[in-house]
Design an enzyme around this catalytic site. Structure first.
Site, PDB file in Angstrom:
ATOM      1  N   TYR A  20      24.996  30.798  42.525  1.00 11.25           N
ATOM      2  CA  TYR A  20      24.945  30.637  41.215  1.00 11.25           C
ATOM      3  C   TYR A  20      24.382  29.150  40.861  1.00 11.25           C
ATOM      4  O   TYR A  20      23.475  28.842  40.155  1.00 11.25           O
ATOM      5  CB  TYR A  20      26.008  31.180  40.434  1.00 11.25           C
ATOM      6  CG  TYR A  20      25.981  30.828  38.937  1.00 11.25           C
ATOM      7  CD1 TYR A  20      25.055  31.770  38.139  1.00 11.25           C
ATOM      8  CD2 TYR A  20      26.911  29.970  38.311  1.00 11.25           C
ATOM      9  CE1 TYR A  20      25.185  31.246  37.007  1.00 11.25           C
ATOM     10  CE2 TYR A  20      26.878  30.117  36.970  1.00 11.25           C
ATOM     11  CZ  TYR A  20      26.010  30.633  36.105  1.00 11.25           C
ATOM     12  OH  TYR A  20      26.030  30.451  35.022  1.00 11.25           O
ATOM     13  N   ASP A  21      25.677  28.196  41.365  1.00 11.18           N
ATOM     14  CA  ASP A  21      25.110  26.795  41.033  1.00 11.18           C
ATOM     15  C   ASP A  21      23.787  26.419  41.708  1.00 11.18           C
ATOM     16  O   ASP A  21      23.160  25.765  41.139  1.00 11.18           O
ATOM     17  CB  ASP A  21      26.356  25.977  41.608  1.00 11.18           C
ATOM     18  CG  ASP A  21      27.640  26.416  41.096  1.00 11.18           C
ATOM     19  OD1 ASP A  21      28.125  25.876  39.819  1.00 11.18           O
ATOM     20  OD2 ASP A  21      28.304  27.240  41.701  1.00 11.18           O
ATOM     21  N   ASN A  49      29.014  27.235  28.537  1.00  7.48           N
ATOM     22  CA  ASN A  49      29.629  28.674  27.849  1.00  7.48           C
ATOM     23  C   ASN A  49      28.982  28.874  26.242  1.00  7.48           C
ATOM     24  O   ASN A  49      29.257  28.147  25.419  1.00  7.48           O
ATOM     25  CB  ASN A  49      31.069  28.457  28.000  1.00  7.48           C
ATOM     26  CG  ASN A  49      31.601  28.469  29.222  1.00  7.48           C
ATOM     27  OD1 ASN A  49      31.297  27.095  29.946  1.00  7.48           O
ATOM     28  ND2 ASN A  49      32.117  29.346  30.172  1.00  7.48           N
ATOM     29  N   VAL A  63      35.195  35.638  26.629  1.00 10.35           N
ATOM     30  CA  VAL A  63      35.319  35.883  25.462  1.00 10.35           C
ATOM     31  C   VAL A  63      34.995  37.459  25.053  1.00 10.35           C
ATOM     32  O   VAL A  63      35.796  38.117  24.545  1.00 10.35           O
ATOM     33  CB  VAL A  63      34.167  35.169  24.344  1.00 10.35           C
ATOM     34  CG1 VAL A  63      34.179  35.682  23.059  1.00 10.35           C
ATOM     35  CG2 VAL A  63      34.542  33.659  24.467  1.00 10.35           C
ATOM     36  N   ASP A  81      46.594  30.588  35.531  1.00 14.79           N
ATOM     37  CA  ASP A  81      48.005  30.242  34.409  1.00 14.79           C
ATOM     38  C   ASP A  81      47.093  30.099  33.075  1.00 14.79           C
ATOM     39  O   ASP A  81      47.973  29.975  32.117  1.00 14.79           O
ATOM     40  CB  ASP A  81      48.792  29.105  34.874  1.00 14.79           C
ATOM     41  CG  ASP A  81      47.954  27.667  35.084  1.00 14.79           C
ATOM     42  OD1 ASP A  81      46.761  27.599  34.536  1.00 14.79           O
ATOM     43  OD2 ASP A  81      48.840  26.966  35.233  1.00 14.79           O
ATOM     44  N   GLN A  84      43.382  26.281  32.552  1.00 14.37           N
ATOM     45  CA  GLN A  84      41.753  25.920  32.689  1.00 14.37           C
ATOM     46  C   GLN A  84      41.188  25.740  31.337  1.00 14.37           C
ATOM     47  O   GLN A  84      41.410  26.502  30.531  1.00 14.37           O
ATOM     48  CB  GLN A  84      40.822  26.486  33.649  1.00 14.37           C
ATOM     49  CG  GLN A  84      40.701  28.159  33.184  1.00 14.37           C
ATOM     50  CD  GLN A  84      41.703  29.170  33.556  1.00 14.37           C
ATOM     51  OE1 GLN A  84      42.885  28.878  33.689  1.00 14.37           O
ATOM     52  NE2 GLN A  84      41.369  30.221  34.027  1.00 14.37           N
ATOM     53  N   ASP A 148      36.934  28.325  40.592  1.00 14.51           N
ATOM     54  CA  ASP A 148      36.643  28.601  39.235  1.00 14.51           C
ATOM     55  C   ASP A 148      36.927  27.059  38.561  1.00 14.51           C
ATOM     56  O   ASP A 148      38.220  26.380  39.003  1.00 14.51           O
ATOM     57  CB  ASP A 148      37.856  29.282  38.656  1.00 14.51           C
ATOM     58  CG  ASP A 148      37.941  29.662  37.195  1.00 14.51           C
ATOM     59  OD1 ASP A 148      37.108  30.778  36.913  1.00 14.51           O
ATOM     60  OD2 ASP A 148      38.485  29.181  36.595  1.00 14.51           O
ATOM     61  N   ARG A 152      35.237  22.338  31.898  1.00  9.70           N
ATOM     62  CA  ARG A 152      33.899  22.163  31.768  1.00  9.70           C
ATOM     63  C   ARG A 152      33.666  22.032  30.425  1.00  9.70           C
ATOM     64  O   ARG A 152      34.143  22.759  29.354  1.00  9.70           O
ATOM     65  CB  ARG A 152      33.180  23.586  32.086  1.00  9.70           C
ATOM     66  CG  ARG A 152      31.787  23.474  32.153  1.00  9.70           C
ATOM     67  CD  ARG A 152      30.895  24.806  32.545  1.00  9.70           C
ATOM     68  NE  ARG A 152      31.186  24.917  33.674  1.00  9.70           N
ATOM     69  CZ  ARG A 152      31.160  26.259  34.024  1.00  9.70           C
ATOM     70  NH1 ARG A 152      31.498  27.200  33.072  1.00  9.70           N
ATOM     71  NH2 ARG A 152      31.208  26.553  35.603  1.00  9.70           N
TER      72      ARG A 152
HETATM   73  N1  UDP Z   1      38.537  34.456  32.673  1.00  8.36           N
HETATM   74  C1  UDP Z   1      39.817  35.125  32.431  1.00  8.36           C
HETATM   75  N2  UDP Z   1      39.681  36.473  32.244  1.00  8.36           N
HETATM   76  C2  UDP Z   1      38.636  37.101  32.139  1.00  8.36           C
HETATM   77  C3  UDP Z   1      37.438  36.405  32.426  1.00  8.36           C
HETATM   78  C4  UDP Z   1      37.428  34.978  32.688  1.00  8.36           C
HETATM   79  O1  UDP Z   1      40.936  34.295  32.405  1.00  8.36           O
HETATM   80  O2  UDP Z   1      38.835  38.214  32.008  1.00  8.36           O
HETATM   81  C5  UDP Z   1      38.345  32.819  32.872  1.00  8.36           C
HETATM   82  C6  UDP Z   1      37.853  32.387  34.064  1.00  8.36           C
HETATM   83  O3  UDP Z   1      38.777  32.243  35.332  1.00  8.36           O
HETATM   84  C7  UDP Z   1      37.214  31.132  33.673  1.00  8.36           C
HETATM   85  C8  UDP Z   1      37.172  31.198  31.980  1.00  8.36           C
HETATM   86  O4  UDP Z   1      37.992  32.229  31.654  1.00  8.36           O
HETATM   87  O5  UDP Z   1      38.503  29.940  33.949  1.00  8.36           O
HETATM   88  C9  UDP Z   1      35.548  31.473  31.671  1.00  8.36           C
HETATM   89  O6  UDP Z   1      35.279  32.447  32.283  1.00  8.36           O
HETATM   90  P1  UDP Z   1      33.585  32.703  32.197  1.00  8.36           P
HETATM   91  O7  UDP Z   1      33.457  33.715  33.375  1.00  8.36           O
HETATM   92  O8  UDP Z   1      33.580  33.378  30.908  1.00  8.36           O
HETATM   93  O9  UDP Z   1      32.685  31.550  32.424  1.00  8.36           O
HETATM   94  P2  UDP Z   1      32.645  30.290  33.552  1.00  8.36           P
HETATM   95  O10 UDP Z   1      33.690  30.627  34.424  1.00  8.36           O
HETATM   96  O11 UDP Z   1      31.262  30.606  33.962  1.00  8.36           O
HETATM   97  O12 UDP Z   1      32.943  28.997  32.700  1.00  8.36           O
END
Ligand code: UDP
Length: 189
Positions: A20-21, A49, A63, A81, A84, A148, A152
């Site tokens: 992806y990156d 995001n 979301v 936890d 993040q 993860d 960001r």
């Molecule tokens: N995340 C979560 N539960 C979910 C989906 C995502 O806790 O059901 C967390 C994920 O581990 C990340 C953050 O939410 O830390 C954002 O995830 P997303 O996939 O939306 O975007 P990205 O990781 O690309 O920033």
């Protein structure tokens, strides 16, 4: 710790998310080569995001996952936890920025960051969504996926400068509109 356009995006090339990156990195490389070689009028926007109405129910982003789970009173799947952080930009703001990027003069190719510079911890996002949905869901902790990012958050000084743009929809207003959208969508068979 914010991410500027000077960020090179160095990643572990064999990590589980690296395709992806690396895909985004090589896309920028090719755009810049065509721009330099053939003056192809490319623009590079780095989208952080984004969320809002018309998201898919099941694409796995945080979301949409949390809202759908909260509205159904199902467990909220919190990865790790939840400490993040992410910075969520409402889709109308993102689209407005992209429209302005396209209208830049030919030599202003970017990159330009497009995103919201106010971070929130994922566990706090879960809490906000539970409240706004008036939900009975419980939080269920799941393992954090590999690679993860801990944080960001975009620096949007260039977007302010080049585009005269900054997000105008705050998280609560954007979440309300997104929740409204999913409420309607989940009623459909
Ligand atoms: N995340 C979560 N539960 C979910 C989906 C995502 O806790 O059901 C967390 C994920 O581990 C990340 C953050 O939410 O830390 C954002 O995830 P997303 O996939 O939306 O975007 P990205 O990781 O690309 O920033």
């Amino acid at each position: 710790e914010v991410q500027h356009e000077s960020y090179w995006g160095n990643v572990n090339p064999i990590g589980i998310r690296s395709c992806y990156d690396e895909g985004k990195r090589v896309a920028e490389t090719l755009c810049m080569d065509y721009f330099r070689q053939d003056r192809v009028q490319v623009k590079i926007a780095r989208i952080f995001n984004t969320y809002g109405p018309q998201m898919a129910t099941h694409d796995g982003r945080v979301v949409s996952n949390f809202i759908v789970q909260a509205l159904r009173n199902e467990d909220i799947t919190l990865y790790g936890d939840g400490s993040q952080t992410r910075s969520f930009c409402y889709v109308d703001d993102t689209v407005e920025a992209l429209t302005r990027v396209l209208a830049l003069p030919p030599d202003q190719t970017g990159p330009v960051n497009v995103g919201n510079p106010s971070p929130i911890a994922v566990k706090d996002l879960a809490q906000r969504i539970l409240e706004l949905c008036d939900s009975r869901s419980k939080i269920s902790f799941k393992p954090l996926p590999g690679d993860d990012p801990k944080k960001r958050c975009p620096d949007i000084a260039r977007a302010r400068d080049w585009l005269g743009w900054a997000p105008t929809t705050d998280l609560e207003a954007g979440l309300r509109k997104t929740i409204e959208y999913f409420e309607e969508k989940l009623k459909q068979p």
